[in-house]
Motif scaffolding. Structure first.
Motif, short mmCIF file in Angstrom:
data_model
loop_
_atom_site.label_atom_id
_atom_site.label_comp_id
_atom_site.label_asym_id
_atom_site.label_seq_id
_atom_site.Cartn_x
_atom_site.Cartn_y
_atom_site.Cartn_z
N MET A 75 4.96 13.35 -30.60
CA MET A 75 5.04 11.83 -30.67
C MET A 75 3.59 11.35 -31.05
O MET A 75 3.64 10.27 -31.76
N ASP A 76 2.47 11.88 -30.46
CA ASP A 76 1.29 11.23 -30.57
C ASP A 76 0.94 11.29 -32.17
O ASP A 76 0.12 10.43 -32.71
N LYS A 77 1.37 12.53 -32.65
CA LYS A 77 1.00 12.59 -34.01
C LYS A 77 1.93 11.55 -34.93
O LYS A 77 1.24 11.13 -36.13
N ILE A 78 3.18 11.53 -34.37
CA ILE A 78 3.85 10.49 -35.30
C ILE A 78 3.30 9.03 -35.29
O ILE A 78 3.25 8.48 -36.44
N THR A 79 2.82 8.58 -34.24
CA THR A 79 2.19 7.30 -33.85
C THR A 79 0.92 7.09 -35.09
O THR A 79 0.87 6.28 -35.57
N ARG A 80 0.33 8.11 -34.93
CA ARG A 80 -1.10 8.21 -35.79
C ARG A 80 -0.70 8.06 -37.26
O ARG A 80 -1.13 7.58 -38.19
N LEU A 81 0.18 9.16 -37.67
CA LEU A 81 0.64 9.15 -38.98
C LEU A 81 1.29 7.59 -39.51
O LEU A 81 1.16 7.34 -40.57
N VAL A 82 2.22 7.24 -38.70
CA VAL A 82 2.76 5.84 -38.90
C VAL A 82 1.65 4.72 -39.00
O VAL A 82 1.83 4.09 -40.02
N ASP A 83 0.85 4.99 -38.14
CA ASP A 83 -0.26 4.00 -38.24
C ASP A 83 -0.99 4.03 -39.71
O ASP A 83 -1.42 3.05 -40.32
N VAL A 84 -1.29 5.09 -40.09
CA VAL A 84 -1.86 5.49 -41.45
C VAL A 84 -0.93 4.92 -42.72
O VAL A 84 -1.40 4.24 -43.61
N LEU A 85 0.28 5.46 -42.66
CA LEU A 85 1.33 4.97 -43.29
C LEU A 85 1.39 3.36 -43.53
O LEU A 85 1.69 2.78 -44.78
N VAL A 86 1.45 2.99 -42.17
CA VAL A 86 1.53 1.02 -42.43
C VAL A 86 0.19 0.73 -43.14
O VAL A 86 0.27 -0.18 -43.99
N GLU A 87 -0.87 1.19 -42.80
CA GLU A 87 -2.11 0.71 -43.54
C GLU A 87 -2.12 1.10 -45.09
O GLU A 87 -2.79 0.29 -45.76
N ARG A 88 -1.64 1.96 -45.48
CA ARG A 88 -1.32 2.23 -47.03
C ARG A 88 -0.51 1.59 -47.65
O ARG A 88 -0.16 1.71 -48.94
N GLY A 89 0.35 0.88 -46.85
CA GLY A 89 1.63 0.17 -47.51
C GLY A 89 2.76 1.12 -47.53
O GLY A 89 3.72 0.59 -48.69
N PHE A 90 2.77 2.20 -47.24
CA PHE A 90 4.09 3.27 -47.39
C PHE A 90 5.21 2.93 -46.56
O PHE A 90 6.31 3.18 -46.94
N VAL A 91 5.01 2.40 -45.45
CA VAL A 91 6.10 2.04 -44.37
C VAL A 91 5.81 0.81 -43.77
O VAL A 91 4.83 0.05 -43.58
N LEU A 92 7.03 0.15 -43.34
CA LEU A 92 6.96 -0.92 -42.69
C LEU A 92 7.47 -0.90 -41.00
O LEU A 92 8.40 -0.02 -40.84
N ARG A 93 6.74 -1.60 -40.22
CA ARG A 93 7.11 -1.64 -38.73
C ARG A 93 7.54 -2.84 -38.39
O ARG A 93 6.83 -3.82 -38.60
N GLU A 94 8.78 -2.80 -37.87
CA GLU A 94 9.29 -4.18 -37.22
C GLU A 94 10.16 -3.84 -36.04
O GLU A 94 10.52 -2.93 -35.82
N GLN A 95 10.26 -5.03 -35.42
CA GLN A 95 10.75 -4.95 -34.13
C GLN A 95 12.15 -4.92 -34.19
O GLN A 95 12.84 -5.46 -35.13
N ASP A 96 12.83 -4.18 -33.41
CA ASP A 96 14.49 -3.95 -33.46
C ASP A 96 15.09 -5.22 -32.83
O ASP A 96 14.65 -5.72 -31.87
N GLN A 97 15.91 -5.74 -33.76
CA GLN A 97 16.63 -6.86 -33.43
C GLN A 97 17.51 -6.73 -32.32
O GLN A 97 17.62 -7.72 -31.58
#
Length: 160
Positions: A75-97
């Motif tokens: 989980m800690d690696k996923i969080t860091r990877l997602v942070d990097v991917l968000v910074e690079r514009g590869f993924v979006l992070r949105e609040q679940d409706q």
């Protein structure tokens, strides 16, 4: 009955170089490194980011805990990877409706483009890897892998 006699009786090879666990581990490492090299060469580090992209490509939108269920990443690696991917514009992070406490991660347009390139490279590697097997052998391999995957779940469970 001794371990050696049991092994001979059930035809299970436990010598290190013939042990299935050892061979699977070596193969998994070689394959992961090959895919990671392809990703890093084109997009830079971190090398395990490709796993997040591949899973999101398959499942479209997932929470971090759902990503964890579909990868070998902690989980800690996923969080860091997602942070990097968000910074690079590869993924979006949105609040679940539906559940405002949960964050949903999905591929951006740029992430989809990167994933198409990555998936094409992986498909080429997979074909090159499996071409030594006949079509019947490949089907047998897929059947055996499915059977072993189910068995692993039964006897090992999720031991992350």
């Amino acid at each position: 009955m001794s371990l050696s006699a049991e092994t001979e009786a059930d035809n299970i090879r436990l010598d290190l170089e013939q042990r299935s666990f050892y061979i699977f581990s070596i193969l998994a490492t070689q394959i992961n490194r090959a895919v990671a090299r392809t990703y890093v060469k084109k997009y830079g580090r971190p090398e395990n980011a490709w796993k997040i992209l591949a899973v999101l490509n398959k499942f479209k939108a997932l929470s971090a805990s759902e990503l964890n269920q579909h990868t070998t990443l902690e989980m800690d690696k996923i969080t860091r990877l997602v942070d990097v991917l968000v910074e690079r514009g590869f993924v979006l992070r949105e609040q679940d409706q539906k559940d405002r406490r949960k964050t949903i991660i999905s591929l951006s347009a740029e992430g989809k483009k990167a994933t198409r390139h990555l998936e094409a490279s992986i498909a080429t590697m997979e074909r090159e890897f499996l071409i030594v097997l006949s079509a019947d052998e490949r089907e047998s391999l897929y059947d055996l892998l499915t059977k072993l995957h189910l068995r692993a779940g039964q006897i090992f469970g999720d031991q992350r």
